[in-house]
Design a protein around this motif. Structure first.
Motif, short mmCIF file in Angstrom:
data_model
loop_
_atom_site.label_atom_id
_atom_site.label_comp_id
_atom_site.label_asym_id
_atom_site.label_seq_id
_atom_site.Cartn_x
_atom_site.Cartn_y
_atom_site.Cartn_z
N GLY A 16 -17.18 -1.47 21.45
CA GLY A 16 -17.73 -0.75 22.59
C GLY A 16 -17.53 0.76 22.58
O GLY A 16 -17.80 1.41 23.59
N LEU A 17 -17.08 1.33 21.48
CA LEU A 17 -16.87 2.78 21.43
C LEU A 17 -18.20 3.53 21.48
O LEU A 17 -19.19 3.09 20.89
CB LEU A 17 -16.13 3.18 20.15
N ALA A 18 -18.19 4.66 22.15
CA ALA A 18 -19.39 5.50 22.22
C ALA A 18 -19.72 6.04 20.82
O ALA A 18 -18.82 6.24 19.99
CB ALA A 18 -19.16 6.66 23.18
N ALA A 19 -20.99 6.28 20.57
CA ALA A 19 -21.43 6.74 19.26
C ALA A 19 -20.75 8.03 18.81
O ALA A 19 -20.34 8.13 17.64
CB ALA A 19 -22.95 6.90 19.24
N PRO A 20 -20.60 9.05 19.68
CA PRO A 20 -19.92 10.27 19.21
C PRO A 20 -18.48 10.01 18.76
O PRO A 20 -18.04 10.57 17.76
CB PRO A 20 -19.94 11.18 20.44
N ALA A 21 -17.78 9.13 19.46
CA ALA A 21 -16.41 8.80 19.07
C ALA A 21 -16.39 8.06 17.74
O ALA A 21 -15.61 8.37 16.84
CB ALA A 21 -15.74 7.95 20.15
N ARG A 22 -17.28 7.09 17.60
CA ARG A 22 -17.35 6.31 16.36
C ARG A 22 -17.67 7.22 15.17
O ARG A 22 -17.07 7.11 14.11
CB ARG A 22 -18.39 5.21 16.50
N GLY A 49 -15.55 14.18 20.41
CA GLY A 49 -16.10 12.90 20.82
C GLY A 49 -15.08 11.91 21.34
O GLY A 49 -15.44 10.83 21.78
N CYS A 51 -12.66 11.03 24.16
CA CYS A 51 -12.35 11.36 25.55
C CYS A 51 -11.26 10.41 26.05
O CYS A 51 -10.88 9.47 25.34
CB CYS A 51 -13.60 11.24 26.41
N ARG A 53 -11.42 8.01 28.11
CA ARG A 53 -11.93 6.63 28.14
C ARG A 53 -11.85 6.00 26.75
O ARG A 53 -11.47 4.85 26.60
CB ARG A 53 -13.37 6.62 28.63
N THR A 54 -12.21 6.76 25.72
CA THR A 54 -12.14 6.26 24.35
C THR A 54 -10.70 5.97 23.96
O THR A 54 -10.42 4.94 23.36
CB THR A 54 -12.76 7.28 23.37
N GLN A 57 -9.73 2.73 25.46
CA GLN A 57 -10.33 1.61 24.73
C GLN A 57 -9.56 1.34 23.44
O GLN A 57 -9.30 0.18 23.10
CB GLN A 57 -11.79 1.91 24.38
#
Length: 72
Positions: A16-22, A49, A51, A53-54, A57
């Motif tokens: 479920g990680l956001a694309a910028p983080a991944r 990327g 944050c 929230r990341t 997670q």
């Protein structure tokens, strides 16, 4: 009860990680939860990327697999 990876050292990052983080993690060569444990929270928090929230997670995923995300 925590789940352990069937192959130690190869626990994948949570889906479920956001694309910028991944993308940022991949660019840094961080492809498994074990890689993150070697890096630490402080370095991760400074990456583009990534944050709060990341980080939450990633911490949840590491807790689930019995891994620790060090502060450094």
């Amino acid at each position: 009860m925590t789940r352990k990876s069937p192959r130690p050292g190869s626990t994948p990052l949570p889906a479920g990680l956001a694309a910028p983080a991944r993308k940022s993690l991949a660019h840094a060569g961080l492809e498994t939860l074990e890689h993150l444990a070697a890096v630490g929270r402080r370095r991760l928090a400074g990456m583009p990327g990534i944050c709060p929230r990341t980080l939450a997670q990633l911490q949840d995923a590491m807790d689930e697999h019995g891994l620790e995300l060090p502060a450094g």
